[in-house]
Design an enzyme around this catalytic site. Structure first.
Site, short mmCIF file in Angstrom:
data_model
loop_
_atom_site.label_atom_id
_atom_site.label_comp_id
_atom_site.label_asym_id
_atom_site.label_seq_id
_atom_site.Cartn_x
_atom_site.Cartn_y
_atom_site.Cartn_z
N GLU A 1 0.83 -1.21 0.00
CA GLU A 1 0.00 0.00 0.00
C GLU A 1 0.86 1.27 0.00
OE1 GLU A 1 -3.04 -0.30 -0.69
OE2 GLU A 1 -3.14 -2.46 -0.37
N ASP B 1 3.76 -4.26 -5.80
CA ASP B 1 4.38 -5.49 -5.31
C ASP B 1 5.91 -5.39 -5.39
OD1 ASP B 1 2.07 -6.77 -4.65
OD2 ASP B 1 1.95 -8.00 -6.47
ZN LIG Z 1 -2.76 -2.75 -4.56
#
Ligand SMILES: [Zn+2]
Length: 420
Positions: free
Chosen positions: A285, A365
Site C-alpha cells: 500500500e 508489489d
Molecule cells: Zn494494490
C-alpha cells in the site's frame, strides 16, 4: 432519424450483452473443467489446501451462475427504463415539482437526475440482496444484517443527495448559462469536484459507514511504524477498519490526497495474516502512495471526462436523440441520456483501465519487495489471502484480462518470483 438512433444504440447494447455473457460462460467452463480433475492446480500445490481450492471453485461457480440471471435482469430493467415509459413520465413529474421552485435552483433538472438514479438503485435491490444474503451467506462471508444492509443503502442515497445536488446545480448552471464553451467550464468543475471528493472521502464519507481507528499497540504496530518511517509514509495515516461488521472478506487500501491520505487495513485482514504478511501488505500500500498511483488514475479519468464532455457538447443539439426516448431537449435530459446510453460504448474501455490498474499492482508489489528486502512474505500473504477470500485460482485468461483490476494470484506470485 429517431429509428437510426435507436437501432445503433440497441446494436451496441446487444453486443455488450453478448461479450459480457460469453466471457462469463468461458470463465465458468474454465473453472469447471479444472475442478473435474479434483486436484489443486499445480501452481498452488502444497500451498493451498485441497478443501480451500474446492470451496473457492464452488464459490466462483455460484457467483458466475447467478451472474447470468443478474445480467439478464439488469438489461431488461435498463431497456424498460429507456423504452417503457419511465423517462418521459419522470421528466413530466420533475417539471411539476421544478415549477414549485425559483428557476435558478434548477430543481427540475436535479429532481429528474435523482429520480432516474433512484429507479436504477431500487431495481438493483433484488440482485444485491441475493448476492449478499444467499451467496455470500452460503460461503460463510456475510456478516451484515438486513437492517444494516438497508441502513447502508439509505445512507448512501442521502450522502449522494447532499453531495450530488449542489454538484448537479453547478453542472446544469454551466450548461445553460456559460455559452458555447460550457463543456470546458463543466470539465474544470467536474475535475475540481473529483479531486475534492478524493480528499474528503477518507475523513468525511467513509467514517459514515465504518469505524476507523489508529493501529493498536502490539508487535505489528512497532514494525509497521518502523517500516513507514523507512519508506517516508506518515505513520499517523495508518488505520484499521471494522470490515468485519459486514463481511469476513479481508482487504487493505490506500486512499486520499494531500493531508487526507491514509492506508486502511481491514480488521479481518489483521486477524488472518502473520505479522510478516501484514507488513508486506502494508509495504504494498505504501507503494501505491510512493508511486503516485492515485494521481495517475485521476489524470487518466480527467482525459475520459474531457472526451466525454466534448462528445456530449456535440450531441446536445441533436434533437432526434431526445425524441427517440420520448424526451424534450434539455440539459438534464442530455446528462441523463448520455450517462445511460454511453455504457455500451465505453464498455470496451474497461479492459484498458483494468490493464493500467494491474500494472500499478505489479509496481506496488515490486516496491514492497524492494523495501522489505525480500519477496517471500508478499508471496505468502497473497497465498494466504487468496485462500481465505476463496479467490478464483483458475480464471479464464480473457475473463481476467477484461474484468480484473488486480492480476490473478498466480500472475502476481509469478511476477514476484521472476524479479526475486
Ligand atoms: Zn494494490
Amino acid at each position: 432519424m429517431e429509428q437510426v438512433t435507436i437501432i445503433v444504440f440497441l446494436g451496441f447494447f446487444a453486443l455488450e450483452f453478448l461479450v459480457e455473457f460469453i466471457l462469463n460462460e468461458l470463465n465458468l467452463r474454465h473453472v469447471r473443467a479444472r475442478l473435474e480433475q479434483q486436484r489443486v492446480p499445480e501452481f498452488f500445490e502444497g500451498k493451498i489446501a485441497p478443501q480451500d481450492y474446492l470451496k473457492s471453485a464452488h464459490y466462483t461457480l455460484a457467483k458466475g451462475r447467478f451472474q447470468r440471471w443478474a445480467q439478464v435482469y439488469g438489461s431488461l430493467v435498463a431497456l424498460f427504463i429507456l423504452f417503457g415509459g419511465p423517462l418521459p413520465s419522470l421528466d413530466g413529474l420533475s417539471r411539476d415539482i421544478g415549477g414549485l421552485f425559483p428557476a435558478g435552483f434548477k430543481a427540475q433538472g436535479i429532481f429528474f437526475c435523482f429520480a432516474v438514479a433512484l429507479s436504477f438503485s431500487l431495481s438493483s435491490l433484488p440482485t444485491g440482496l441475493y448476492s449478499t444474503f444467499v451467496i455470500e451467506q452460503r460461503f460463510g462471508f456475510n456478516r451484515t444484517t438486513l437492517k444494516l444492509y438497508f441502513i447502508d443503502r439509505l445512507k448512501g442515497l442521502l450522502v449522494s443527495l447532499v453531495i450530488g445536488a449542489p454538484f448537479l446545480l453547478g453542472v446544469l448552471y454551466l450548461m445553460e448559462e456559460s455559452g458555447r464553451h460550457w463543456w470546458l467550464w463543466a470539465f474544470m468543475l467536474i475535475l475540481a469536484f473529483e479531486i475534492l471528493m478524493v480528499m474528503l472521502y477518507p475523513t468525511l464519507i467513509a467514517p459514515l459507514f465504518n469505524k476507523f481507528e489508529p493501529l493498536k499497540e502490539g508487535e505489528l504496530r512497532a514494525r509497521i511504524l518502523a517500516l513507514a518511517e523507512k519508506s517516508g509514509f506518515k505513520t499517523s495515516g495508518i488505520y484499521t477498519m471494522d470490515g468485519s461488521r459486514r463481511s469476513t472478506h479481508s482487504n487493505a487500501y490506500f486512499t486520499g490526497l494531500g493531508k487526507s491520505k491514509r492506508i486502511v487495513l481491514f480488521d479481518t485482514l489483521l486477524e488472518q495474516v502473520t505479522p510478516e504478511q501484514g507488513l508486506a501488505v502494508l509495504a504494498h500500500e505504501i507503494g501505491h502512495y510512493r508511486l503516485k498511483h492515485i494521481r495517475k488514475m485521476l489524470a487518466l479519468q480527467g482525459i475520459f471526462v474531457f472526451a466525454g464532455l466534448y462528445i456530449l457538447s456535440l450531441l446536445i443539439d441533436y434533437e432526434p436523440l431526445f425524441r427517440a426516448f420520448g424526451l424534450v431537449p434539455s440539459s438534464h435530459a442530455a446528462l441523463v441520456l448520455f450517462s445511460l446510453l454511453s455504457g455500451p460504448f465505453t464498455f470496451y474501455l474497461a479492459p484498458l483501465m483494468n490493464f493500467l490498474w494491474r500494472r500499478h499492482e505489479y509496481e506496488a508489489d515490486r516496491f514492497a519487495a524492494k523495501i522489505l528486502e525480500e519477496a517471500r512474505a508478499m508471496e505468502e500473504a497473497l497465498m494466504n489471502l487468496t485462500a481465505k477470500n476463496l479467490s478464483n485460482l483458475t480464471p479464464h485468461p480473457w475473463y481476467s484480462a477484461y474484468h480484473y483490476s488486480h492480476p490473478s494470484p498466480a500472475e502476481r506470485i509469478r511476477a514476484i518470483r521472476r524479479q526475486a
